[in-house]
Design an enzyme around this catalytic site. Sequence first.
Site, PDB file in Angstrom:
ATOM      1  N   HIS A 124      -6.951  -7.375 -12.377  1.00 11.46           N
ATOM      2  CA  HIS A 124      -5.825  -8.321 -12.469  1.00 11.46           C
ATOM      3  C   HIS A 124      -6.237  -9.678 -13.042  1.00 11.46           C
ATOM      4  CE1 HIS A 124      -3.245  -5.587 -10.364  1.00 11.46           C
ATOM      5  NE2 HIS A 124      -3.909  -5.661  -9.228  1.00 11.46           N
ATOM      6  N   ASP A 164      -5.889   2.839 -11.070  1.00 12.76           N
ATOM      7  CA  ASP A 164      -5.530   2.076  -9.864  1.00 12.76           C
ATOM      8  C   ASP A 164      -4.006   2.117  -9.692  1.00 12.76           C
ATOM      9  OD1 ASP A 164      -6.896  -0.301  -8.028  1.00 12.76           O
ATOM     10  OD2 ASP A 164      -4.796  -0.737  -8.483  1.00 12.76           O
ATOM     11  N   HIS A 169      -2.077  -0.183  -9.014  1.00 14.45           N
ATOM     12  CA  HIS A 169      -1.479  -1.383  -9.602  1.00 14.45           C
ATOM     13  C   HIS A 169      -1.793  -1.446 -11.100  1.00 14.45           C
ATOM     14  CE1 HIS A 169      -2.411  -2.377  -5.314  1.00 14.45           C
ATOM     15  NE2 HIS A 169      -1.159  -2.777  -5.349  1.00 14.45           N
ATOM     16  N   ASP A 171      -6.453   3.283  -4.519  1.00 13.47           N
ATOM     17  CA  ASP A 171      -5.228   2.965  -3.783  1.00 13.47           C
ATOM     18  C   ASP A 171      -4.014   3.831  -4.143  1.00 13.47           C
ATOM     19  OD1 ASP A 171      -5.272   1.607  -6.189  1.00 13.47           O
ATOM     20  OD2 ASP A 171      -5.082  -0.391  -5.331  1.00 13.47           O
TER      21      ASP A 171
HETATM   22 ZN   LIG Z   1      -4.890  -1.750  -6.821  1.00 15.56          ZN
END
Ligand SMILES: [Zn+2]
Length: 342
Positions: A125, A162, A164, A249
């Site tokens: 991120h 991931d 996200h 995740d």
């Molecule tokens: Zn993540």
Amino acid sequence: MARTAVVVDQEYLKHFPGEGHPERPERIRVLLDLAGALDAQRFLLLPPRAAARSELETIHGADYVRLIESTSKHNQYALDGDTITCRDSFGVSLLAVGGFLKLLDAIAAGEARNGFALVRPPGHHALRNRAMGFCLFNTMAVGADYLKRAHGAKRVLIVDWDVHHGNGTQDAFYDDPAVLFISTHQFPFYPGTGAVTEVGAGAGEGATINIPLPAGCADAEYLHAFDEIVLPAAKKFAPEWILVSAGFDPHRRDPLGGMGVTEDGFAAMAQKLFMLAEESAGGRAAFVLEGGYDLAALRDSAAAVLETLQGPRSAPDRSAGSLQSGIQPLLRRIRQVHEKYR
Ligand SMILES: [Zn+2]
């Protein structure tokens, strides 16, 4: 030659974002236990090195690097609501990035065929001048850029599974045709980016492929997305290196994600990328840990991927079973959007 290199270290325990934070030192504790049980004949354990400032500054602004450095003067410093440092965090994040660079060097030198950097904090991120989502420096982006500069790589594939979206990594190479970025992620979800229509810009148009999946997807949906989008695009690109932002995740037990992937599912995705690396990239595949917040799921999934990196296995077919409705139309739409770049 040990086939698979593993980077992990006690130092990664020292980044502490506060009591009750999901991105906690215990994540590395369980991976140290895992690494300690690996067969030394088959796995090469590598200690990390610290990334140099000049290496970070290929992706991050100098002022931003100084800002993160300055957090080491504070017991606790909140870069945003959930990205929090302690006095050791700057040093630990240099080792996270440097650990991945060390892995890439080991693979480039032929000391290992592939490998996994089990590091924290995560990185995907982190933007050029902004920490977010538990991430300080973008380990994956620095690594991909390092391959181009230090090892002359012309085509680097990044797969980010991931849960996200890897917005920071996407940003770093948005106009770069030498880096193909492909992400599967829950959508809509944090950080909000990663729509199908985000395809890259300028010379890099078409070299960003987003696969935004609805909540509730499990092994079958992920493996279909790999078979129908990830692998065909990756084969066409013919990468010299395959880098993987491996967050665990999407696991069905993860407390932050809303997906249903199992250890066998991660192993099956890793196996597809392993085979592609063997076909196209001289075996060169380097994984780096991103998220994953259930400790047992994290340990078992990392173990399953490490076993897969040792060579093809006959795993149970996780792509069978009926797909969540809407998946086939979504994959069709992604193919349509990317048709003109083929
Ligand atoms: Zn993540």
